[in-house]
Design a protein around this motif. Structure first.
Motif, short mmCIF file in Angstrom:
data_model
loop_
_atom_site.label_atom_id
_atom_site.label_comp_id
_atom_site.label_asym_id
_atom_site.label_seq_id
_atom_site.Cartn_x
_atom_site.Cartn_y
_atom_site.Cartn_z
N GLY A 53 38.12 42.31 35.05
CA GLY A 53 37.28 41.75 36.11
C GLY A 53 38.01 41.33 37.36
O GLY A 53 37.44 41.33 38.44
N CYS A 54 39.29 40.99 37.24
CA CYS A 54 40.06 40.61 38.44
C CYS A 54 41.55 40.71 38.14
O CYS A 54 42.21 39.70 37.88
CB CYS A 54 39.69 39.22 38.93
N VAL A 55 42.06 41.93 38.19
CA VAL A 55 43.49 42.14 37.95
C VAL A 55 44.22 41.81 39.25
O VAL A 55 43.99 42.44 40.28
CB VAL A 55 43.77 43.61 37.54
N LYS A 56 45.06 40.79 39.19
CA LYS A 56 45.84 40.37 40.36
C LYS A 56 47.10 39.67 39.86
O LYS A 56 47.18 39.28 38.69
CB LYS A 56 45.02 39.48 41.27
N PRO A 57 48.11 39.49 40.72
CA PRO A 57 49.38 38.90 40.27
C PRO A 57 49.26 37.53 39.62
O PRO A 57 50.03 37.22 38.71
CB PRO A 57 50.21 38.84 41.56
N SER A 58 48.31 36.72 40.05
CA SER A 58 48.19 35.39 39.42
C SER A 58 47.60 35.48 38.02
O SER A 58 47.68 34.51 37.26
CB SER A 58 47.34 34.46 40.29
N ALA A 68 55.19 41.79 30.98
CA ALA A 68 53.90 41.33 31.52
C ALA A 68 52.92 41.00 30.41
O ALA A 68 52.88 41.66 29.37
CB ALA A 68 53.31 42.41 32.42
N ARG A 69 52.12 39.97 30.65
CA ARG A 69 51.03 39.57 29.75
C ARG A 69 49.80 39.29 30.62
O ARG A 69 49.87 38.44 31.53
CB ARG A 69 51.38 38.29 28.99
N LEU A 70 48.71 39.96 30.36
CA LEU A 70 47.48 39.72 31.11
C LEU A 70 46.83 38.43 30.64
O LEU A 70 46.84 38.11 29.46
CB LEU A 70 46.50 40.87 30.92
N CYS A 71 46.23 37.71 31.56
CA CYS A 71 45.48 36.52 31.20
C CYS A 71 44.18 36.49 32.00
O CYS A 71 43.98 37.30 32.90
CB CYS A 71 46.30 35.25 31.45
N ASP A 72 43.30 35.57 31.66
CA ASP A 72 42.01 35.40 32.33
C ASP A 72 41.16 36.66 32.31
O ASP A 72 40.44 36.94 33.27
CB ASP A 72 42.20 34.92 33.78
N TYR A 73 41.23 37.41 31.24
CA TYR A 73 40.45 38.65 31.18
C TYR A 73 39.09 38.39 30.53
O TYR A 73 38.90 37.48 29.76
CB TYR A 73 41.19 39.75 30.43
N GLY A 74 38.14 39.25 30.93
CA GLY A 74 36.81 39.18 30.35
C GLY A 74 35.95 38.06 30.87
O GLY A 74 34.87 37.81 30.33
N LEU A 75 36.38 37.38 31.92
CA LEU A 75 35.62 36.25 32.44
C LEU A 75 34.90 36.60 33.74
O LEU A 75 34.35 35.72 34.40
CB LEU A 75 36.56 35.06 32.70
N HIS A 76 34.87 37.88 34.10
CA HIS A 76 34.29 38.28 35.38
C HIS A 76 32.83 37.90 35.51
O HIS A 76 32.34 37.63 36.61
CB HIS A 76 34.46 39.78 35.61
N PHE A 77 32.12 37.83 34.39
CA PHE A 77 30.70 37.48 34.46
C PHE A 77 30.50 36.03 34.88
O PHE A 77 29.40 35.65 35.30
CB PHE A 77 30.01 37.75 33.12
N LEU A 78 31.54 35.21 34.79
CA LEU A 78 31.45 33.82 35.22
C LEU A 78 31.68 33.65 36.72
O LEU A 78 31.35 32.63 37.30
CB LEU A 78 32.46 32.95 34.47
N GLU A 104 36.98 51.07 36.13
CA GLU A 104 37.53 51.67 37.34
C GLU A 104 37.94 50.58 38.35
O GLU A 104 38.92 50.74 39.07
CB GLU A 104 36.52 52.62 37.98
N CYS A 105 37.18 49.50 38.37
CA CYS A 105 37.52 48.37 39.24
C CYS A 105 38.83 47.73 38.78
O CYS A 105 39.66 47.35 39.61
CB CYS A 105 36.38 47.37 39.22
N ASP A 106 39.04 47.64 37.48
CA ASP A 106 40.30 47.12 36.94
C ASP A 106 41.47 48.00 37.37
O ASP A 106 42.55 47.51 37.70
CB ASP A 106 40.26 47.05 35.42
N VAL A 107 41.27 49.33 37.35
CA VAL A 107 42.32 50.26 37.76
C VAL A 107 42.65 50.04 39.24
O VAL A 107 43.82 50.06 39.64
CB VAL A 107 41.93 51.72 37.47
N PHE A 108 41.62 49.81 40.06
CA PHE A 108 41.84 49.51 41.47
C PHE A 108 42.71 48.26 41.61
O PHE A 108 43.69 48.24 42.37
CB PHE A 108 40.50 49.30 42.19
N GLY A 109 42.36 47.20 40.88
CA GLY A 109 43.14 45.96 40.94
C GLY A 109 44.59 46.18 40.54
O GLY A 109 45.51 45.64 41.17
N LEU A 110 44.81 46.99 39.50
CA LEU A 110 46.18 47.30 39.10
C LEU A 110 46.89 48.05 40.22
O LEU A 110 48.07 47.79 40.49
CB LEU A 110 46.19 48.13 37.81
N GLY A 111 46.19 48.95 40.90
CA GLY A 111 46.80 49.66 42.03
C GLY A 111 47.25 48.71 43.12
O GLY A 111 48.33 48.88 43.72
N VAL A 112 46.45 47.68 43.41
CA VAL A 112 46.83 46.69 44.41
C VAL A 112 48.08 45.93 43.93
O VAL A 112 49.01 45.69 44.71
CB VAL A 112 45.67 45.70 44.70
#
Length: 199
Positions: A53-58, A68-78, A104-112
């Motif tokens: 829902g929001c892949v970004k450096p933070s 790397a470890r992803l966090c705050d995933y799956g909370l985009h609906f909030l 696809e939106c997640d892939v975009f965020g990873l690209g950024v």
């Protein structure tokens, strides 16, 4: 997930004065590949699949071994539909499509994130008179102006081919519409191969 010793990628890239030097090119490739594998797990292995829902450096934690470890995933609906916190890391379709976040939106965020790793720049979407990182980087990648793209805090390596390939992956992630964007499995495979080529 273990927590000890982890700081965000945003801290290393943008807040720590020594962050640029700590994150040499090999560590940046390791973080890129690890983040891609984490997204691949969420999209392909987790049952049911999870949209970050929001892949970004933070939202990418870095452990003491610079994995790397992803966090705050799956909370985009909030998240509210306001741009704060999401802008610059989600594609335009996010705002146009009522369903919002997608794989696809997640892939975009990873690209950024890849563009930030390559350039050392923050995705300053809100600053006035600043072109966002995607608008800034795409012409440089397409024009093969990599010396202008790469983080000036680091020396350009003798063999820049892995970084050029990383830039091309970033371009595919952010430069295409959702139907033409690579899936995370393709991205993870390429980035893992780039990481392994360093050793």
């Amino acid at each position: 997930m273990e927590f000890g010793g982890m700081l965000s990628l945003d801290f290393y890239l943008h807040q720590n004065p020594d962050g640029g030097a700590l994150l040499d090119w090999s560590r940046r490739l390791r973080i890129a590949a690890g983040a891609a594998r984490g997204l691949e797990y969420l999209h392909k292995v987790a049952s049911p699949p999870v949209i970050h829902g929001c892949v970004k450096p933070s939202n990418i934690l870095v452990d003491v071994k610079f994995c790397a470890r992803l966090c705050d995933y799956g909370l985009h609906f909030l998240a509210s539909q306001e741009r704060q916190g999401l802008a610059g890391y989600v594609d335009e379709e996010y705002w146009l499509n009522k369903s919002g976040a997608s794989k696809e939106c997640d892939v975009f965020g990873l690209g950024v994130v890849l563009l930030e790793l390559l350039s050392g720049r923050r995705s300053d979407y809100y600053q006035e008179n600043v072109i966002n990182i995607v608008q800034w980087a795409l012409p440089l990648i397409k024009g093969l102006k990599f010396s202008e793209l790469f983080d000036t805090r680091l020396a350009i390596p003798f063999n820049i081919e892995p970084l050029v390939r990383l830039a091309r992956v970033a371009l595919a992630c952010v430069g295409n519409s959702r139907p033409n964007r690579p899936c995370i499995a393709q991205v993870a495979t390429i980035l893992t191969n780039l990481e392994m080529d360093l050793y």
